[in-house]
Write an enzyme that holds these catalytic residues in place. Sequence first.
Site, PDB file in Angstrom:
ATOM      1  N   ASP A 296       0.832  -1.205   0.000  1.00  0.00           N
ATOM      2  CA  ASP A 296       0.000   0.000   0.000  1.00  0.00           C
ATOM      3  C   ASP A 296       0.866   1.256   0.000  1.00  0.00           C
ATOM      4  O   ASP A 296       2.005   1.227   0.495  1.00  0.00           O
ATOM      5  CB  ASP A 296      -0.903   0.016   1.241  1.00  0.00           C
ATOM      6  CG  ASP A 296      -1.953  -1.075   1.216  1.00  0.00           C
ATOM      7  OD1 ASP A 296      -2.392  -1.454   0.115  1.00  0.00           O
ATOM      8  OD2 ASP A 296      -2.340  -1.547   2.305  1.00  0.00           O
TER       9      ASP A 296
ATOM     10  N   TYR B 298       5.761  -8.654   8.694  1.00  0.00           N
ATOM     11  CA  TYR B 298       5.429  -7.234   8.801  1.00  0.00           C
ATOM     12  C   TYR B 298       5.562  -6.763  10.247  1.00  0.00           C
ATOM     13  O   TYR B 298       5.334  -7.541  11.183  1.00  0.00           O
ATOM     14  CB  TYR B 298       3.977  -6.978   8.372  1.00  0.00           C
ATOM     15  CG  TYR B 298       3.666  -7.289   6.938  1.00  0.00           C
ATOM     16  CD1 TYR B 298       3.729  -6.315   5.944  1.00  0.00           C
ATOM     17  CD2 TYR B 298       3.276  -8.580   6.554  1.00  0.00           C
ATOM     18  CE1 TYR B 298       3.411  -6.601   4.622  1.00  0.00           C
ATOM     19  CE2 TYR B 298       2.968  -8.874   5.230  1.00  0.00           C
ATOM     20  CZ  TYR B 298       3.040  -7.881   4.274  1.00  0.00           C
ATOM     21  OH  TYR B 298       2.740  -8.177   2.969  1.00  0.00           O
TER      22      TYR B 298
ATOM     23  N   ASP C  91      -6.334   2.534   7.242  1.00  0.00           N
ATOM     24  CA  ASP C  91      -4.991   3.079   7.412  1.00  0.00           C
ATOM     25  C   ASP C  91      -5.107   4.593   7.322  1.00  0.00           C
ATOM     26  O   ASP C  91      -6.207   5.148   7.448  1.00  0.00           O
ATOM     27  CB  ASP C  91      -4.003   2.500   6.393  1.00  0.00           C
ATOM     28  CG  ASP C  91      -4.302   2.887   4.945  1.00  0.00           C
ATOM     29  OD1 ASP C  91      -5.252   3.682   4.707  1.00  0.00           O
ATOM     30  OD2 ASP C  91      -3.599   2.407   4.038  1.00  0.00           O
TER      31      ASP C  91
ATOM     32  N   ARG D 252      -4.160  -4.571   6.826  1.00  0.00           N
ATOM     33  CA  ARG D 252      -5.245  -3.627   7.148  1.00  0.00           C
ATOM     34  C   ARG D 252      -6.509  -4.374   7.568  1.00  0.00           C
ATOM     35  O   ARG D 252      -7.217  -3.956   8.486  1.00  0.00           O
ATOM     36  CB  ARG D 252      -5.526  -2.714   5.953  1.00  0.00           C
ATOM     37  CG  ARG D 252      -4.482  -1.640   5.774  1.00  0.00           C
ATOM     38  CD  ARG D 252      -4.806  -0.713   4.617  1.00  0.00           C
ATOM     39  NE  ARG D 252      -4.737  -1.384   3.324  1.00  0.00           N
ATOM     40  CZ  ARG D 252      -5.751  -1.513   2.485  1.00  0.00           C
ATOM     41  NH1 ARG D 252      -6.933  -1.010   2.806  1.00  0.00           N
ATOM     42  NH2 ARG D 252      -5.600  -2.114   1.330  1.00  0.00           N
TER      43      ARG D 252
END
Length: 251
Positions: free
Chosen positions: A49, A77, A91, A183
């Site tokens: 993203d 992550y 986000d 997300r």
Amino acid sequence: MMDFEAGEVVCFNKPIDWTSFDLVNKFRYKLSRKLCVKKIKVGHAGTLDPKATGVMILCTGRATGRIEEFQGLTKEYVATLKLGATTPSFDLEKEVDATYPVEHITREKVDRALNLFVGRIEQIPPAFSACNIGGKRAYELARKGIDVPLKAKVLVIDEIELLEYDLPVVKIRVVCSKGTYIRALTRDIGYALDSGAHLIALERTRVGEVTLDKCLSIGDMDVFLDREIPEPAGMQNRKPVDVLVGISDMK
């Protein structure tokens, strides 16, 4: 020296507010000019993203045939979540659209909630995603205010570790399979805590065996290409040909 037309794999640390295609296009443009060719095939192995940073694998030439192989690798992550508020994109791309209580949340409750997501789970992708809906990207429809019906996908989360707890902000480390949307995981963690949540920072720290310390920064790009593609004798004053720069269709 690298043979980019035959096929090479180059890893970058994608900066914040760049799309994955921005990085592909920047590298392809500079590579084409350095090679003095009109076009060279470049693709990436896994979208990040715009608000995310971290490991991105680029493949050139015939190495683009390895993209699916890289996409299937385990990823790691580090995500920073803000509890008690949501955004439409989950986000910082969109503004907060709802707030929720956090007073009932404790470190122990966060630990228990995270454990719910370890293993084989079903996850509904976020509306603001690259999922294909009738030939269009889900995010294109979502940005127009069109309701996006998305089906749950099965994926595997190998590990979730709580790194920091400072209510309403928590930082977690996630090791997961292809297709995991952090997300969407953030959204679901918020629900599991009887609250809401959205990402305020996301970094992909590993893809397979490729870690951040093995990645080039954007600032390294020119030096890297100068080292790997030396200027031939007598070519220093040659004007590079115009290059054709288009959006890569590699995902």
